[in-house]
Design an enzyme around this catalytic site. Structure first.
Site, short mmCIF file in Angstrom:
data_model
loop_
_atom_site.label_atom_id
_atom_site.label_comp_id
_atom_site.label_asym_id
_atom_site.label_seq_id
_atom_site.Cartn_x
_atom_site.Cartn_y
_atom_site.Cartn_z
N ASP A 88 0.78 -1.23 0.00
CA ASP A 88 0.00 0.00 0.00
C ASP A 88 0.82 1.30 0.00
O ASP A 88 1.20 1.79 -1.04
CB ASP A 88 -0.99 -0.02 1.18
N GLU A 119 -4.15 -6.85 13.13
CA GLU A 119 -3.63 -6.74 11.76
C GLU A 119 -2.13 -6.45 11.75
O GLU A 119 -1.38 -6.97 10.93
CB GLU A 119 -4.38 -5.63 11.03
#
Length: 810
Positions: free
Chosen positions: A573, A770
């Protein structure tokens, strides 16, 4: 070590009769595999939802809420998994996809701990039977007489018959409620919701004359297909009707209790949706029992009790055998932790079906060949040329049940690494499911958002998939592991014909049965090749235009889909890339991934005896290994870097030290005596750059971008990359070479740091996360991220090298 091709040839040489017998066996294994995996909690987006692996079938879901006052009902209503402070952890304590397991939901907001036990009983021709036991106990410190209302939603997708068979009393059902159904994939079946055990709220309020709270209520509906999945809306509509029916009957000073008001109308009959309501005060327990007619005698609650006990015992025995945790993680607290982490990974496997939204306009801007290409690509996307394609179906493990309850391509390979240790046949089934979604060009959508229910959790701008966008091909990691295990099975053991006896053999039938394993490889190999060639064709980087000096002009790559700040297709990302973006960029991580694909395909082609492919791909791999050094190695920085072009359109390296700098090492493209390995290990172990007490940072502390902007991949610790690092460190720590001792030291420290980080956060919050904060080790971003964070289970099972002597060798 015997090659598969030789073993298969030997088996075939034993005679036609055996060959035919093995073909029958292969067919039977396939049938039993499908049957044992047919039912499951395959709606991972809800706290407890059971469905089969077929588009048109029966599915069910559990809902509940505390109902002691009016404000609690809407706020406390639970169905879909959600993030927030309302729960101190939830998920599977034990789970095997072929037998079932036990899930605990610690609902702080509703002051109740709910246990959902699920078991499967094989038999018949329609996937067997199953049962669920729902149990609730008030949480510690909560009143023992709290009131809870529960709804069990039963729906039939597609064509089929489903109706309530039991006759009710005037006020509902006083005993078990039986539904009878029939459909093509399920045949004839019954579903029983038992009366169960527990007290019911009572009062002498006038409304109790009309509404008895000790009965079970059923409201049967015929909903349009597109509304069938909107479970919560359907129940709320019934609750609203129940409230409106009496809203003018009582004044405020004589208002009935909420648990009287929120009692749906008892309207049993036929329909494609049935809402079953129960009200309890304090502890409760009831069963939901599905019995397939083709499986024989219907199940009873006594059968459920027996199966739950046996399933739990077998899970415990098998878990300790498969994941034999090594010191210092061989204590009981880590065993409980490991069971939870793995069970939630496996319990996150879901079945999805529906249309995918794809933009196949192939606009010229999508070639991304011009300066400012990201602006042109954004304009092309804004033209909204996407259309619905499908329907597709996907069997996949989701990253996070509350936040990402759908398939993610690059996550999946990491998910399947622990799963393949437990159940290789299941892992291979998931891999095959993904490749069934691949188009004729070799493209697989990187995010699978199938159907309206899945799309309801995704912002519109992220729903569209683009067939020029790639994603790291991590499924090759699973194929690599499969190949390694096949060699162990068939190199040391006998190439003998296997027979099926116990159900347990289904977990690794592709390893034990030579014909089956070889057949799978032969079928998947052309698909892997197609994806490989798609990568090489669509993600190619430009070497010739800029006169770059490299061993090969072909083996250089660039992720498509870049913006000024993000490269979502890389999976990393917001990790810093060359700025501004340029069509002359080359991405080292993508070249490393193509190297992994090449290496894997060489191994498969060699095992299958396809010599020509082996020769061709060995040339590709040689070119990749050279180009990693020629195009991406920085002697000055001592690491691998992305490349771009400078103002004079000459090759230049752009070095942002972090995960990308390690990629050739992480995917296994470096060798023990590689002179560059020492510098890579030095960077990895440098506490001023990447090494922290909690794991390897995603970006160097010295980077100007460290911790900036979105800070998604700009400092946090991520388990998948750390797992790859631990795995490679173990490899180099156990191989002869000059860096053996350094690798060993880093392996011991990193293994301890990672497990301790994830365990401590799990113990404190009840969740896997996460990512983890590099300064504190705290879990952050998405909670209940039991996808690739569950790799911690494999790390605990890895070898303990502390105390073992190691010496570097020149």
């Amino acid at each position: 070590m015997a090659r598969l091709a030789q073993l298969v040839a030997a088996a075939l040489a034993m005679g036609t009769a055996i060959a035919e017998g093995e073909s029958i066996l292969t067919s039977e294994i396939g049938r039993q595999n499908n049957q044992s995996l047919f039912w499951g909690p395959y709606k991972p987006n809800v706290y407890f939802g059971v469905r089969p692996r077929t588009p048109e079938g029966l599915w069910t879901g559990l809902m509940w809420s505390k109902v002691d006052n009016y404000g609690e009902v809407q706020q406390g209503f639970r169905y879909t998994c959600e993030q927030g402070e309302h729960a101190h952890g939830y998920g599977w304590d034990e789970y095997d996809a072929r037998r079932g397991g036990i899930q605990s939901i610690h609902d702080k907001g509703n002051s109740i701990d709910i246990t959902t036990s699920f078991v499967k009983i094989p038999g018949g021709d329609h996937g067997g039977s199953w049962a669920a036991r729902i149990k609730g106990v008030p949480r510690e410190g909560a009143p023992k007489d709290i009131n809870t209302m529960l709804y069990y939603y039963i729906a039939q997708d597609g064509e089929g018959e489903l109706a309530v068979e039991t006759e009710p009393t005037e006020f509902g059902f006083t005993g078990d409620v039986q539904l009878k159904g029939k459909s093509k994939p399920l045949g004839d079946y019954t579903l029983v919701v038992t009366e169960g055990q527990g007290k019911h709220p009572s009062t002498d309020h006038d409304l109790s004359k009309r509404r008895h709270t000790e009965t079970t209520l059923v409201n049967s509906l015929q909903l349009p297909e597109h509304e069938l999945w909107q479970t919560k809306a359907a129940v709320f509509k019934l609750l609203q009707a129940a409230a409106m029916e009496i809203q003018h009957d009582y004044e405020e000073d004589n208002a009935p209790y909420p648990w009287q008001v929120y009692r749906i109308a008892n309207n049993p009959g036929s329909g494609n949706a049935h809402v079953v309501q129960k009200n309890f005060q304090g502890e409760f327990e009831f069963d939901v029992i599905f019995s397939s007619a083709s499986a024989g005698k219907p199940l009873k609650s006594s059968d459920v009790t027996r199966e739950i006990k046996q399933t739990s015992e077998l899970f415990g025995q098998r878990f300790s055998q498969i994941f034999d945790f090594k010191a210092p993680f061989d204590g009981s607290k880590y065993l409980q932790f490991g069971k939870s982490m793995f069970s939630n990974l496996l319990g996150g496997v879901g079945y999805f079906h529906g249309h995918q939204i794809i933009d196949r306009s192939y606009a010229e801007e999508y070639d991304e060949d011009d300066e400012g290409f990201w602006e042109g690509a954004a304009e092309a996307r804004a033209r909204q040329k996407a259309t619905a394609e499908g329907p597709y179906e996907l069997f996949t493990s989701v990253p996070s049940r509350p936040f990402f309850p759908r398939g993610f391509l690059w996550d999946e390979g990491f998910h399947l690494m622990p799963i393949s240790d437990w159940d290789m046949d299941l892992a291979l089934d998931v891999v095959k499911s993904w490749y069934n979604t691949m188009d004729d060009d070799g493209w697989i959508p990187r995010e699978q958002i199938l159907g309206e229910e899945a799309r309801s959790k995704v912002p519109a701008e992220f729903q569209i998939q683009y067939p020029h966008y790639a994603n790291p091909p991590t499924l090759f990691l699973v194929i690599e592991d499969f190949m390694e295990q096949l060699r162990k099975f068939n190199g040391s053991a006998k190439a003998k014909k296997e027979t099926l006896g116990k159900e347990d053999e289904l977990h690794d039938a592709h390893l034990k049965n030579t014909e089956l394993g070889e057949s799978y490889l032969r079928n998947i190999y052309p698909l892997l090749q197609r994806q490989y060639q798609w990568f090489r064709r669509t993600q190619r980087g430009d070497v010739k235009t800029y006169d770059r000096e490299a061993f090969s002009t072909r083996e250089a790559y660039r992720w498509r889909g870049r913006t000024e700040t993000h490269c979502l297709t890389s999976g990393l990302d917001d990790y810093p890339r060359p700025s501004p973006p340029s069509p002359g960029e080359l991405h080292v991580d993508l070249l490393a991934w193509v190297g992994l694909m090449t290496k894997s395909l060489i191994n498969i082609a060699d095992a299958l005896g396809i010599a020509e492919d082996v020769a061709d791909m060995e040339k590709n791999l040689e070119a990749i290994e050279h180009n990693l050094n020629d195009l991406h190695w920085s002697e000055k920085e001592g690491c691998y870097c992305d490349a771009s072009i400078d103002d004079f359109e000459e090759h230049t390296l752009v070095c942002h030290k972090g995960y990308i700098s390690l990629m050739p090492f992480l995917v296994g493209l470096m060798k023990p005596k590689d002179p560059k390995l020492g510098r890579i290990l030095a960077l990895l172990g440098d506490e001023e750059h990447l090494f922290s007490p909690y794991g390897i940072r995603s970006l160097s502390k010295q980077s100007e971008f460290y911790g900036t902007e979105e800070n998604y991949w700009r400092s946090p610790i991520w388990m998948p990359m750390n797992y790859l690092a631990v795995k490679q460190l173990h490899y180099f720590a156990t191989q002869s070479g000059p860096h053996r001792q350094k690798a060993r030291e880093l392996y011991i420290r990193l293994r301890k740091n990672l497990v301790t980080t994830v365990y401590n956060s799990w113990k404190e919050t009840g969740f896997a996360w996460e990512q983890y904060n590099p300064e504190t080790g705290a879990g952050q971003r998405t909670q209940h991220f039991t996808g690739w964070t569950s790799l911690v289970v494999k790390i605990m099972a890895m070898e303990d090298l502390e105390g073992k002597e190691s010496h570097d060798e020149l």
